[in-house]
Design a protein around this motif. Structure first.
Motif, PDB file in Angstrom:
ATOM      1  N   ASP A  13      -2.129   7.909   8.714  1.00 24.82           N
ATOM      2  CA  ASP A  13      -1.761   6.526   9.006  1.00 24.82           C
ATOM      3  C   ASP A  13      -0.328   6.312   8.519  1.00 24.82           C
ATOM      4  O   ASP A  13      -0.096   5.662   7.504  1.00 24.82           O
ATOM      5  CB  ASP A  13      -2.764   5.610   8.277  1.00 24.82           C
ATOM      6  CG  ASP A  13      -2.435   4.157   8.476  1.00 24.82           C
ATOM      7  OD1 ASP A  13      -1.764   3.863   9.483  1.00 24.82           O
ATOM      8  OD2 ASP A  13      -2.837   3.340   7.631  1.00 24.82           O
ATOM      9  N   SER A  32       0.850  -1.191   0.000  1.00 26.47           N
ATOM     10  CA  SER A  32       0.000   0.000   0.000  1.00 26.47           C
ATOM     11  C   SER A  32       0.887   1.243   0.000  1.00 26.47           C
ATOM     12  O   SER A  32       2.046   1.193   0.414  1.00 26.47           O
ATOM     13  CB  SER A  32      -0.884   0.008   1.228  1.00 26.47           C
ATOM     14  OG  SER A  32      -0.076   0.220   2.365  1.00 26.47           O
ATOM     15  N   GLY A  54       0.875   2.860   7.668  1.00 28.22           N
ATOM     16  CA  GLY A  54       0.120   2.084   6.696  1.00 28.22           C
ATOM     17  C   GLY A  54      -0.562   0.887   7.305  1.00 28.22           C
ATOM     18  O   GLY A  54      -0.690  -0.169   6.673  1.00 28.22           O
ATOM     19  N   GLU A  55      -1.013   1.025   8.573  1.00 30.87           N
ATOM     20  CA  GLU A  55      -1.591  -0.142   9.247  1.00 30.87           C
ATOM     21  C   GLU A  55      -2.999  -0.470   8.760  1.00 30.87           C
ATOM     22  O   GLU A  55      -3.421  -1.618   8.804  1.00 30.87           O
ATOM     23  CB  GLU A  55      -1.623   0.109  10.759  1.00 30.87           C
ATOM     24  CG  GLU A  55      -0.255  -0.094  11.379  1.00 30.87           C
ATOM     25  CD  GLU A  55      -0.115   0.580  12.724  1.00 30.87           C
ATOM     26  OE1 GLU A  55      -0.903   1.495  13.014  1.00 30.87           O
ATOM     27  OE2 GLU A  55       0.783   0.186  13.469  1.00 30.87           O
ATOM     28  N   TRP A  72       1.629   3.875   1.875  1.00 29.79           N
ATOM     29  CA  TRP A  72       1.414   4.474   3.200  1.00 29.79           C
ATOM     30  C   TRP A  72       1.808   5.943   3.235  1.00 29.79           C
ATOM     31  O   TRP A  72       1.309   6.717   4.010  1.00 29.79           O
ATOM     32  CB  TRP A  72       2.172   3.690   4.273  1.00 29.79           C
ATOM     33  CG  TRP A  72       3.615   3.468   3.938  1.00 29.79           C
ATOM     34  CD1 TRP A  72       4.139   2.370   3.352  1.00 29.79           C
ATOM     35  CD2 TRP A  72       4.698   4.376   4.136  1.00 29.79           C
ATOM     36  NE1 TRP A  72       5.474   2.514   3.158  1.00 29.79           N
ATOM     37  CE2 TRP A  72       5.850   3.740   3.632  1.00 29.79           C
ATOM     38  CE3 TRP A  72       4.831   5.655   4.683  1.00 29.79           C
ATOM     39  CZ2 TRP A  72       7.096   4.349   3.662  1.00 29.79           C
ATOM     40  CZ3 TRP A  72       6.067   6.254   4.720  1.00 29.79           C
ATOM     41  CH2 TRP A  72       7.183   5.592   4.208  1.00 29.79           C
ATOM     42  N   ARG A 129      -4.043   0.103   5.737  1.00 29.33           N
ATOM     43  CA  ARG A 129      -4.035  -0.247   4.310  1.00 29.33           C
ATOM     44  C   ARG A 129      -3.385  -1.598   4.148  1.00 29.33           C
ATOM     45  O   ARG A 129      -2.393  -1.892   4.806  1.00 29.33           O
ATOM     46  CB  ARG A 129      -3.273   0.800   3.518  1.00 29.33           C
ATOM     47  CG  ARG A 129      -3.958   2.132   3.546  1.00 29.33           C
ATOM     48  CD  ARG A 129      -3.177   3.103   2.749  1.00 29.33           C
ATOM     49  NE  ARG A 129      -3.946   4.319   2.550  1.00 29.33           N
ATOM     50  CZ  ARG A 129      -3.877   5.046   1.457  1.00 29.33           C
ATOM     51  NH1 ARG A 129      -3.113   4.672   0.473  1.00 29.33           N
ATOM     52  NH2 ARG A 129      -4.587   6.146   1.342  1.00 29.33           N
ATOM     53  N   SER A 135      -0.972   8.539   2.974  1.00 28.97           N
ATOM     54  CA  SER A 135      -2.026   8.698   3.971  1.00 28.97           C
ATOM     55  C   SER A 135      -1.423   9.318   5.221  1.00 28.97           C
ATOM     56  O   SER A 135      -0.840   8.618   6.043  1.00 28.97           O
ATOM     57  CB  SER A 135      -2.665   7.355   4.287  1.00 28.97           C
ATOM     58  OG  SER A 135      -1.670   6.444   4.659  1.00 28.97           O
TER      59      SER A 135
END
Lengths: 235, 495
Positions: B449, B441, B452-453, B443, B455, B446
């Motif tokens: 986040d 993903s 990237g937890e 990360w 995603r 975002s």
């Protein structure tokens, strides 16, 4: 417009004719990937220089068969920048636009894609496409997914199915292999199937039977060499 | 405002109502209602009690603004600097335009006559600044020969301050602009704020605000005015092609070509219809532009309605680019590139600007986001698509499902390759596969986040089933690390 596939070109006296309508059908909607691939490959074969390939499709076909993915087209050996896309709510507007595009003499190929048997695509509509293609010498490929054959003025009519590819190492799927069945051809015999593999670098078809292990024809299809159809050419 | 076409007579009191904090109140009233003693802000129930025959309609500010914009476009016949001043005014900068109409009073008389035909009640005023002109039109009672004297007689409400400041001024005994203007400015600024002084200066014409929001005037334009309104659309189009020829000659003189042409048809009743066409490459060929205009008219839902006739037609070249003179080939035919451009122009006019698109690469690994559709009429940017390595089969499908379709997959181990899958109700047995191709993903895109937890990573498999069809599947989430219950999706079809 040669396929690059020796037996096929031999049968068709050198390949498909430009300035004509060619129909691609899949009886089974599951073969839409193969059919769209075949249309794209024919588009690539007929591409001259930078002339764009115009791909018109109905929204219905796009929803069902997925949208055009440029990276996949590049993977087949094409340049996605030369593809012009347009989607239409119905087949009527699409066929009208297709005729206009054919009259413009700029593009190298036109692909018209829809699902099923739209009422708008009848003998008259196909005749318009043939005439428009004849004026400017652009081939037009009518791609119909999950459709039955209807009377049209198409020069050739093809049925496409996916066929098992020659596995690469570690059992990975190889180059695209298609079973191409010539259902109808004006002024020539039809009713024969070929196995063709697409060569992404050379941008041409090659005989799948020669390039690797023999692949059997899919079930339900017999080798039609023995029962060769003879058709009468009309018009 | 009273719209044309309403069945009410002028004598019936009429009001527009809006919902304010749960009560229906009058938003605007007409002179007949004012004569009966109604004021805006009154509740509808009170108003009805006083004037039972009051006709009421819903207040629609957005529709008013649109109408005002159309009117201001129609006023483009007097000056290129015409703009709407919401909620209820039109502002025309007529500097240097009046002699064309025989003086400013005749110009305004003509405008008022046209607006009256459309059912509008109007007031007008001239002033050196936009604020003063608006204030005089809104609050002025007339009767003064001198504009400055008229401004001085205006009530302080003309300063357009907030209610609190206005009340403050009136409590201080300053009832008119003239009274405020007599005071020393520092004193006013200290008591009523800097903006009061600014508003006052502007009203008196001592300082100016730059006029904004005027439509930019095209450098090249051609215009035809008719002594008698033209009611035949065919003739109007014939005039348009003449104008295109004139504009083409002017473009040729300057070594330019037009990429966007705008035609305005001014109707005798004060409205204007705008048509514009865009081209992929500059041109000065009148035939080419005219073809597009005809195409444009064919695609209109409502064909251009001459009404009582057009009394002026204006063509402007909205976008122009350099186009050096070129030589036509011996056979007189155009090259292939221009034929393709002409085809794209025609399709874009018929299907809309976004109707014909081409793909443009986007720098991302997420498959569904890696292409952007750009209108084909725009100049293609230099961009290269990744070329497949020689000797490799296609690794990306030609057809992509967006959004991906959920499928049910049987795998030997939870994080292993698929073995069977069910897609659209059919069972498929996997014979060949390649993968996983892991696409993480993004990360970094975002900000909430950073790790990237939320995603999930995707594991893509290129598979072939027993019938030879090739698919692109992915598992959403890494087993045990990101997710317990795996979900699988069908993302594309290979040839």
């Amino acid at each position: 417009m040669a396929f690059g596939h020796a037996p096929l070109d031999g049968w068709l006296d050198g390949g498909l004719k430009r300035a004509q309508l060619h129909e691609i059908l899949t009886e089974n909607a599951k073969d839409m990937g193969a059919a769209a691939g075949f249309a794209a490959m024919l588009g690539l074969r007929s591409q001259q220089g930078d002339g764009p390939i115009v791909w018109l499709r109905t929204r219905d076909a796009e929803r069902h068969g997925g949208r055009f993915h440029a990276a996949g087209f590049a993977a087949l050996g094409g340049d996605p920048a030369t593809v012009l896309l347009a989607t239409f709510p119905n087949a009527v507007g699409m066929l009208r636009t297709a005729v206009d595009v054919l009259r413009c003499s700029g593009p190298s190929a036109v692909i018209v894609e829809c699902r099923g048997n739209p009422r708008a695509f009848d003998l008259t509509a196909s005749r318009r496409l043939t005439l428009a293609a004849g004026e400017t010498g652009i081939p037009v490929f009518m791609l119909r997914l999950g459709a039955a054959a209807v009377p049209t003025t198409a020069d050739t009519r093809w049925s496409v199915q996916a066929a098992p590819s020659h596995a690469l190492e570690a059992k990975a799927p190889g180059y695209p292999v298609l079973v191409l069945t010539l259902l109808r051809r004006r002024g020539g015999p039809a009713g024969k199937s070929w196995l063709a593999e697409w060569d992404c670098e050379q941008r041409c078809f090659r005989d799948a039977a020669l390039s690797g292990a023999m692949v059997s024809l899919p079930p339900g299809r017999q080798d039609t060499d023995c029962e060769e159809k003879r058709l009468v050419a009309i018009g | 405002m009273r719209r044309n076409g309403s069945s009410l007579s002028v004598d019936t009191p009429f009001a527009l109502v809006e919902n304010v904090k749960g009560a229906i109140r009058l938003a605007a009233i007409d002179p007949a209602a004012r004569k009966q003693g109604l004021v805006p802000g009154l509740t509808l129930a009170d108003a009805r009690a006083r004037v039972p025959e009051l006709a009421v309609h819903d207040h629609d500010p957005a529709a008013d603004a649109r109408w005002l914009d159309r009117l201001s476009e129609g006023c483009g016949r007097y000056t290129p600097m015409a703009t709407a001043l919401p909620p209820d005014a039109l502002l025309l900068d007529i500097t240097g335009c009046t002699h064309l109409f025989g003086g400013e009073l005749t110009l305004v008389a003509d405008a008022v006559k046209r607006l009256k035909k459309l059912g509008m009640a109007t007031r007008f005023a001239f002033a050196p600044t936009s604020e003063a002109a608006y204030a005089l039109a809104r609050w002025g009672k007339g009767g003064a020969d001198d504009e400055e004297e008229a401004v001085r007689r205006l009530p302080v409400a003309a300063l357009a301050l907030d209610a609190e400041k206005e009340l403050g001024l009136r409590r201080a005994g300053l009832k008119t602009i003239g009274m405020v203007a007599e005071r020393l400015r520092p004193g006013i600024a200290a008591r009523f704020g800097e903006e009061t002084v600014t508003a006052l200066e502007r009203l008196l014409g001592h300082s100016r605000r730059p006029l904004g929001a005027f439509p930019k005037k095209a450098a090249i334009h051609a215009e035809r005015r008719f002594p008698e309104p033209v009611a035949r659309t065919e003739y109007a189009l014939e005039i348009l092609s003449q104008l295109l020829r004139e504009a083409g000659e002017e473009l040729y003189r300057r070594g330019k070509g037009g990429r966007c042409f705008e035609a305005r048809f001014f109707r005798a009743d004060g409205l204007a219809k705008k048509l514009s066409v865009e081209l992929g490459r500059p041109t000065r060929d009148p035939e080419e532009a005219m073809r597009l205009f005809r195409e444009r008219i064919d695609t209109l839902d409502d064909p251009i309605d001459p009404g009582f006739g057009f009394d002026a037609i204006r063509l402007s070249v909205a976008i122009q680019e350099d186009l050096p003179p070129s030589q036509i080939g011996i056979e007189g035919d155009t090259d292939r590139e221009s034929r393709i451009a002409a085809m794209i122009d025609r399709l874009s006019v018929r299907l809309g600007r976004n109707g014909v698109v081409r793909c443009h690469p986007v720098d991302t690994h997420i498959p569904e986001a890696c292409q952007r559709l750009v209108p084909a009429i725009e100049k293609p940017k230099e961009a290269s698509w990744p070329r497949p390595a020689p000797g490799e089969p296609p690794r990306r499908p030609l057809q992509l499902f967006d959004p991906p379709e959920p499928i049910r997959v049987t795998a030997e181990v939870p994080d292993g390759p698929p073995w069977r899958f069910i897609w659209r109700g059919r069972d498929h047995r996997v014979t060949l596969f390649e993968g996983p191709e892991r696409i993480a993903s993004e990360w970094w895109r975002s900000p909430r986040d950073p790790l990237g937890e939320t995603r999930l990573t995707r594991d893509y498999y290129r598979v072939e089933d027993s019938e030879g069809r090739r698919y692109w599947l992915f598992r959403h989430g890494l087993y045990a690390r990101e997710k317990r219950n795996m979900r699988w999706y069908m993302h594309g079809l290979f040839a």
